[in-house]
Design an enzyme around this catalytic site. Structure first.
Site, PDB file in Angstrom:
ATOM      1  N   ASP A  92       0.795  -1.225   0.000  1.00 37.35           N
ATOM      2  CA  ASP A  92       0.000   0.000   0.000  1.00 37.35           C
ATOM      3  C   ASP A  92       0.829   1.278   0.000  1.00 37.35           C
ATOM      4  O   ASP A  92       0.329   2.357   0.327  1.00 37.35           O
ATOM      5  CB  ASP A  92      -0.968  -0.008   1.185  1.00 37.35           C
ATOM      6  CG  ASP A  92      -2.187  -0.868   0.902  1.00 37.35           C
ATOM      7  OD1 ASP A  92      -2.704  -0.800  -0.224  1.00 37.35           O
ATOM      8  OD2 ASP A  92      -2.624  -1.601   1.801  1.00 37.35           O
ATOM      9  N   ASP A 144      -7.524  -4.350  -4.825  1.00 41.54           N
ATOM     10  CA  ASP A 144      -7.125  -3.007  -4.393  1.00 41.54           C
ATOM     11  C   ASP A 144      -5.765  -2.596  -4.963  1.00 41.54           C
ATOM     12  O   ASP A 144      -5.493  -1.407  -5.154  1.00 41.54           O
ATOM     13  CB  ASP A 144      -7.028  -2.917  -2.863  1.00 41.54           C
ATOM     14  CG  ASP A 144      -8.108  -3.649  -2.109  1.00 41.54           C
ATOM     15  OD1 ASP A 144      -8.517  -4.748  -2.552  1.00 41.54           O
ATOM     16  OD2 ASP A 144      -8.518  -3.170  -1.039  1.00 41.54           O
TER      17      ASP A 144
END
Length: 405
Positions: free
Chosen positions: A129, A188
């Site tokens: 991330d 994601d």
């Protein structure tokens, strides 16, 4: 919120004319947005932590931000929101009516981003991330392309993500696992590819472009069902590249479609087409968007999972999935001009419906009715990325000439 009203917010907000009469909500340009964001910025703890989600409807003081350490995947969204308000001030000017003059948004964006700087050299929890956390630094480079701190941060985050690439699998690893042969990839991660492109623009390192394109191609093949819906998680064998399992982590069931994951897919593949001009990526974004729009209930509110039953249990909305999808649709409109009206009208419909449901002046967040993680019993909250994408959607509408400040 009275207890008798909770079910209305927990399930869905109903209006028979939502799709037919959608207009750009005035709340997108409310002075409450800069006022709330400035109040939050001025209340950040020291040492700095960042808001991620709020307390919920069913507590004594709902809508209060909960702060988390910088080494959290959502930490970049609040500083990026400050940069987004700097962009809005440039688009709209600062007036007493819009309250954009109450803060120096650029200075606040820069000062709050400093808590993210150690992460590019000490990535303990972020894992894949790093792309999300890089957002403020990419925004800084749009303002000052010579800012060395931002250049170094973007390049370091891209290096982190590139190191997670497995050429046998054809993807960057998402979550770390106890068994290194279990190579987990979540939908994601399409959003984190942007940091590779940002670093490529700075360095012209062709490897970064190759990794982004390869990851997207592999995801396109393995994360999508025939109807255009997506699996949240695909597990690979890292030594053979074989798909082991397809499942969910935050959705209703392994066979269901988690709405935020579908929104990431729309945005991620539209963005990949924007960078690469690979027509397959455009078709994939179109398929993801078509599924998303075809499965929004008649009331116009995006549920947390498109296949979760209405009752039992009640099916809450996810305001963050709605605002992410709206941004993805607006980007898709820009890269797919032949269908631009379709995508922009859909984005505005979504924004209108979620505003009617979730705009809550009493909360510290801009929107309520976010579902962070239903299986973990974390829903009916404000969410920092839901708010960020609410702000950027309005900015994009102005830039596209579809709204006025």
């Amino acid at each position: 919120m009275k207890e008798s009203m909770l079910l209305t917010f927990l399930t869905l907000y109903s209006t028979s004319s939502a799709a037919a009469s959608a207009v750009v909500p005035t709340e997108l340009f409310s002075p409450l947005i800069p006022q709330k964001i400035a109040n939050t910025a001025n209340s950040l703890p020291s040492p700095i932590q960042y808001p991620q989600y709020t307390t919920t409807w069913n507590v004594t003081n709902p809508g209060i931000w909960l702060d988390f350490i910088p080494d959290t995947w959502t930490s970049g969204f609040f500083p990026a929101s400050l940069y987004a308000l700097n962009t809005r001030e440039a688009l709209c000017g600062a007036t007493s009516a819009n309250a954009l003059g109450i803060a120096d948004w650029l200075e606040l964006g820069r000062s709050t981003s400093t808590g993210l700087i150690p992460l590019e050299t000490n990535n303990t929890n972020l894992q894949h991330d790093v792309g999300f956390v890089s957002f403020p630094f990419s925004e800084e480079l749009l303002i000052n392309p010579q800012n060395q701190t931002a250049i170094d941060a973007v390049n370091a985050f891209a290096t982190d993500l590139a190191a997670r690439f497995n050429p046998i699998v054809g993807c960057t690893r998402s979550w770390n696992t106890a068994d290194p042969t279990d190579f987990t990839v979540i939908i994601d991660n399409m959003m984190n590819l942007e940091v590779l492109w940002a670093s490529y623009a700075l360095t012209r390192n062709e490897t970064l472009k190759y990794i982004a394109n390869t990851h997207a191609t592999t995801t396109m093949i393995n994360h999508f069902r025939e109807d255009g819906s997506t699996w949240h998680v695909v597990e690979y064998n890292s030594t053979t590249g074989d798909v082991i399992r397809k499942r969910t982590s935050q959705g209703y069931a392994n066979w269901s479609t988690w709405s935020r994951g579908q929104a990431w897919a729309i945005y991620g593949f539209a963005n990949m087409y924007n960078h690469s001009q690979n027509a397959d990526f455009l078709r994939t974004a179109q398929r993801a968007a078509t599924y998303f729009l075809d499965h929004i209930p008649s009331d116009g509110i995006v549920p947390w999972d498109f296949n979760a039953p209405l009752d039992p249990p009640p099916r809450p909305a996810d305001s963050s999935a709605a605002t992410i999808a709206a941004n993805g649709l607006l980007l898709l409109a820009q890269v797919d001009p032949t269908q631009a009206d379709k995508w922009t009208n859909a984005a505005i419909n979504i924004l209108q419906s979620i505003t009617e449901l979730a705009w809550n002046p009493a909360w510290q967040s801009l929107l309520s009715n976010g579902t962070v993680n239903w299986p973990a019993n974390n829903f009916l909250t404000g969410i920092v990325y839901g708010d960020y994408y609410y702000i950027t959607a309005a900015n994009t509408l102005v830039q596209m000439g579809l709204a006025k400040c």
